[in-house]
Design a protein around this motif. Structure first.
Motif, PDB file in Angstrom:
ATOM      1  N   LYS A   4       1.235  -1.475  -0.133  1.00 48.60           N
ATOM      2  CA  LYS A   4      -0.331   0.265   0.210  1.00 48.60           C
ATOM      3  C   LYS A   4       0.719   1.074  -0.135  1.00 48.60           C
ATOM      4  CE  LYS A   4      -1.192  -0.225   4.964  1.00 48.60           C
ATOM      5  NZ  LYS A   4      -1.831   0.201   5.674  1.00 48.60           N
ATOM      6  N   TYR A   5       1.739   1.304  -0.556  1.00 50.15           N
ATOM      7  CA  TYR A   5       2.915   2.546  -1.304  1.00 50.15           C
ATOM      8  C   TYR A   5       2.137   2.971  -1.325  1.00 50.15           C
ATOM      9  CZ  TYR A   5       6.751  -0.775  -0.447  1.00 50.15           C
ATOM     10  OH  TYR A   5       7.422  -2.269   0.099  1.00 50.15           O
ATOM     11  N   SER A   6       1.361   3.534  -2.437  1.00 48.41           N
ATOM     12  CA  SER A   6       0.568   4.463  -2.923  1.00 48.41           C
ATOM     13  C   SER A   6      -0.807   4.856  -2.711  1.00 48.41           C
ATOM     14  CB  SER A   6       0.313   4.913  -4.673  1.00 48.41           C
ATOM     15  OG  SER A   6       0.354   3.178  -4.654  1.00 48.41           O
ATOM     16  N   TYR A   7      -1.387   4.378  -1.184  1.00 45.17           N
ATOM     17  CA  TYR A   7      -3.334   4.288  -1.213  1.00 45.17           C
ATOM     18  C   TYR A   7      -2.809   3.922   0.144  1.00 45.17           C
ATOM     19  CZ  TYR A   7      -7.952   4.032  -1.783  1.00 45.17           C
ATOM     20  OH  TYR A   7      -9.169   3.957  -1.334  1.00 45.17           O
ATOM     21  N   SER A   8      -2.535   4.525   1.227  1.00 44.81           N
ATOM     22  CA  SER A   8      -2.320   4.488   2.368  1.00 44.81           C
ATOM     23  C   SER A   8      -3.598   3.719   2.917  1.00 44.81           C
ATOM     24  CB  SER A   8      -1.718   5.579   3.272  1.00 44.81           C
ATOM     25  OG  SER A   8      -2.252   7.008   3.090  1.00 44.81           O
ATOM     26  N   GLN A   9      -5.162   4.477   2.452  1.00 43.38           N
ATOM     27  CA  GLN A   9      -5.982   3.479   2.718  1.00 43.38           C
ATOM     28  C   GLN A   9      -6.435   1.991   2.669  1.00 43.38           C
ATOM     29  OE1 GLN A   9      -5.622   6.176   0.713  1.00 43.38           O
ATOM     30  NE2 GLN A   9      -6.926   7.644   1.197  1.00 43.38           N
ATOM     31  N   GLY A  10      -5.390   1.363   1.551  1.00 42.68           N
ATOM     32  CA  GLY A  10      -5.593   0.205   1.739  1.00 42.68           C
ATOM     33  C   GLY A  10      -5.010  -1.316   2.934  1.00 42.68           C
ATOM     34  N   SER A  11      -5.506  -1.607   2.173  1.00 43.69           N
ATOM     35  CA  SER A  11      -4.917  -3.761   2.707  1.00 43.69           C
ATOM     36  C   SER A  11      -3.901  -3.828   3.064  1.00 43.69           C
ATOM     37  CB  SER A  11      -6.302  -3.912   3.623  1.00 43.69           C
ATOM     38  OG  SER A  11      -5.135  -4.914   3.904  1.00 43.69           O
ATOM     39  N   ASP A  12      -3.055  -3.786   3.439  1.00 45.77           N
ATOM     40  CA  ASP A  12      -1.026  -4.491   2.948  1.00 45.77           C
ATOM     41  C   ASP A  12      -1.673  -6.141   2.850  1.00 45.77           C
ATOM     42  OD1 ASP A  12      -1.077  -4.080   5.154  1.00 45.77           O
ATOM     43  OD2 ASP A  12       1.078  -3.360   4.586  1.00 45.77           O
ATOM     44  N   ALA A  13      -2.521  -7.042   3.454  1.00 47.67           N
ATOM     45  CA  ALA A  13      -2.766  -8.369   4.387  1.00 47.67           C
ATOM     46  C   ALA A  13      -2.856  -9.165   3.524  1.00 47.67           C
ATOM     47  CB  ALA A  13      -3.914  -8.079   5.010  1.00 47.67           C
ATOM     48  N   TRP A  14      -2.700 -10.817   3.715  1.00 44.73           N
ATOM     49  CA  TRP A  14      -2.485 -11.544   2.630  1.00 44.73           C
ATOM     50  C   TRP A  14      -3.810 -12.191   2.628  1.00 44.73           C
ATOM     51  CZ3 TRP A  14       1.463 -12.997   0.456  1.00 44.73           C
ATOM     52  CH2 TRP A  14       3.272 -12.423   0.085  1.00 44.73           C
ATOM     53  N   ARG A  66      -5.688   0.754  -5.888  1.00 48.77           N
ATOM     54  CA  ARG A  66      -4.302   1.885  -6.110  1.00 48.77           C
ATOM     55  C   ARG A  66      -3.612   3.123  -6.314  1.00 48.77           C
ATOM     56  NH1 ARG A  66      -4.329  -1.331  -1.764  1.00 48.77           N
ATOM     57  NH2 ARG A  66      -3.694  -2.568  -1.241  1.00 48.77           N
ATOM     58  N   ASN A  67      -2.873   3.917  -6.419  1.00 48.83           N
ATOM     59  CA  ASN A  67      -2.497   5.051  -7.588  1.00 48.83           C
ATOM     60  C   ASN A  67      -1.262   4.809  -8.282  1.00 48.83           C
ATOM     61  OD1 ASN A  67      -4.347   6.048  -6.389  1.00 48.83           O
ATOM     62  ND2 ASN A  67      -3.719   6.750  -3.565  1.00 48.83           N
TER      63      ASN A  67
END
Length: 82
Positions: free
Chosen positions: A21-31, A44-45
């Motif tokens: 989520k480097y470009s979209y902090s509101q996103g999840s980076d879970a598996w 993503r952005n």
């Protein structure tokens, strides 16, 4: 740049996918588990890392620009398309 990333599991078994989520902090980076033959979409952005695992210690990944599709065939066969 606003957009999305699509991940397609083109294999015959479920796979776990991680989208940074480097470009979209509101996103999840879970598996997330993606069933065989299924797809999922992430908002993503810009550039992001997409990684895959089959549940053991083996992993593979690609660094892709937004608005791409990553097709998972196996850990040794990842395809990036527009």
């Amino acid at each position: 740049m606003s957009g999305r990333l699509v991940v397609v599991n083109n294999s015959s078994a479920p796979v776990s996918a991680f989208i940074s989520k480097y470009s979209y902090s509101q996103g999840s980076d879970a598996w997330y588990s993606i069933p065989a033959g299924a797809a999922d979409v992430w908002a993503r952005n810009n550039w992001e890392l997409i990684a895959f695992t089959t549940g053991n210690d083996d992993r593979a990944g690609v660094y892709v620009r937004v608005n791409k599709t990553v097709i998972y065939n196996s850990l040794d066969d990842l395809v990036i398309v527009n």
